[in-house]
Design a protein around this motif. Sequence first.
Motif, PDB file in Angstrom:
ATOM      1  N   ASN A  23     -48.265 -19.131  72.951  1.00  0.00           N
ATOM      2  CA  ASN A  23     -48.589 -19.247  74.546  1.00  0.00           C
ATOM      3  C   ASN A  23     -48.194 -18.032  75.369  1.00  0.00           C
ATOM      4  O   ASN A  23     -48.498 -18.152  76.588  1.00  0.00           O
ATOM      5  N   LYS A  29     -39.500 -16.594  81.357  1.00  0.00           N
ATOM      6  CA  LYS A  29     -40.087 -17.744  81.486  1.00  0.00           C
ATOM      7  C   LYS A  29     -39.428 -18.666  80.440  1.00  0.00           C
ATOM      8  O   LYS A  29     -39.824 -18.924  79.540  1.00  0.00           O
ATOM      9  N   HIS A  49     -47.443 -27.403  80.499  1.00  0.00           N
ATOM     10  CA  HIS A  49     -48.275 -27.045  79.242  1.00  0.00           C
ATOM     11  C   HIS A  49     -47.121 -26.648  78.349  1.00  0.00           C
ATOM     12  O   HIS A  49     -46.115 -26.158  78.706  1.00  0.00           O
ATOM     13  N   GLN A 100     -44.819 -23.331  83.823  1.00  0.00           N
ATOM     14  CA  GLN A 100     -46.165 -23.542  83.216  1.00  0.00           C
ATOM     15  C   GLN A 100     -46.551 -25.076  83.424  1.00  0.00           C
ATOM     16  O   GLN A 100     -47.146 -25.866  82.571  1.00  0.00           O
TER      17      GLN A 100
END
Length: 103
Positions: A23, A29, A49, A100
Amino acid sequence: MQVVISKEVKEYLFDLRNIAAENGFKSEKPWQVKLASQADKNSIEKQYHASVSVKAGAEKLASMLAQVEAELMLPATASLSLKDIRLNELQYLVAYNPLQERR
């Protein structure tokens, strides 16, 4: 039992790294990791996600959480007692990226 937990943690971390690579997650992140009930897990999967979860017995969950947080260099969560884990019906170790969200 510690050897079994370590193997499960390694497999879980392997899955996290694969999902992050698939991803395009960058190091800024980070994953958020928590213990969750079935309802919490379902909610996280709908809201974010790329979540990764594993079901484990109450005896293993707190130890797995601590090992995963240490490996990912995340701040340690306050430890939960076996009684708290059972009382709150926590069955899953869930990782998700809070940046996300599904839109």
